[in-house]
Scaffold this active site. Sequence first.
Site, PDB file in Angstrom:
ATOM      1  N   ASN A  16      55.285  47.074  44.759  1.00  0.00           N
ATOM      2  CA  ASN A  16      54.847  46.878  46.023  1.00  0.00           C
ATOM      3  C   ASN A  16      55.549  45.408  46.579  1.00  0.00           C
ATOM      4  OD1 ASN A  16      53.456  45.513  48.534  1.00  0.00           O
ATOM      5  ND2 ASN A  16      51.774  47.157  47.794  1.00  0.00           N
ATOM      6  N   ASP A  58      44.738  44.594  40.721  1.00  0.00           N
ATOM      7  CA  ASP A  58      44.307  45.956  41.537  1.00  0.00           C
ATOM      8  C   ASP A  58      43.362  45.081  42.598  1.00  0.00           C
ATOM      9  OD1 ASP A  58      44.071  48.662  41.940  1.00  0.00           O
ATOM     10  OD2 ASP A  58      42.132  48.632  41.239  1.00  0.00           O
ATOM     11  N   PHE A  67      50.855  43.154  54.999  1.00  0.00           N
ATOM     12  CA  PHE A  67      51.037  44.757  54.466  1.00  0.00           C
ATOM     13  C   PHE A  67      49.581  45.179  54.334  1.00  0.00           C
ATOM     14  CE2 PHE A  67      50.830  42.000  51.001  1.00  0.00           C
ATOM     15  CZ  PHE A  67      50.127  42.595  49.828  1.00  0.00           C
ATOM     16  N   HIS A 106      41.945  36.734  49.256  1.00  0.00           N
ATOM     17  CA  HIS A 106      41.737  37.197  47.648  1.00  0.00           C
ATOM     18  C   HIS A 106      42.573  36.984  46.794  1.00  0.00           C
ATOM     19  CE1 HIS A 106      43.790  40.377  49.762  1.00  0.00           C
ATOM     20  NE2 HIS A 106      43.745  41.127  48.851  1.00  0.00           N
TER      21      HIS A 106
END
Length: 200
Positions: free
Chosen positions: A10, A70, A153, A181
Amino acid sequence: MTKVLIASNNPGKIKEFKDLLQGFGADVFSLKDLGITTDVPETGHTFHENAALKAEALAKETGMITLADDSGLCVDALNGEPGVFSARYSGPEKDSERNIDLLLHKLKGVPEEKRTAHFVCVLALSRPKHQTRFAEGRCDGIITATRRGVGGFGYDPLFLIPERQETFAEMGEAEKNQISHRARALRVLKENWTSWTGEA
């Protein structure tokens, strides 16, 4: 300098990692940087499981210290959806615009005070022949009724920080990287960096 592989394809996420890891004394590589095409299926049921699957598989393949994350968006009114399926919410294509459209559709008619949500990021640091370590971060916000902003994004155009009255997509990278986060998880990682990587 510690060489670290980021187990992600990503581009937005890799850029955030490289920016946030600058002060770690780490030489950071993405999968693309090293020509690695391995795609580890995210078959876990939790953020921790998926992060560990990616970090451990790539650490074993490359012999490098590997950092995987994740992360996802959990919306209270939808019982925690999309959660671990955040990237694939609208299908396996991982289409951010379709994911946003689906989320807005599911929240149609839900009043602002009930559109509370939080982003979660779980980092897994895997070192060959060592126990995988985890760092977690969370950021609370509200899901807006329409897209706002052009930066960031994923779900960033919908995720409003109430005290700033800006979405992640409206604030600059530097501001987002102070409160996100992922930034909070990386602060935990930084506190344990020396012991977890085995390097002073």
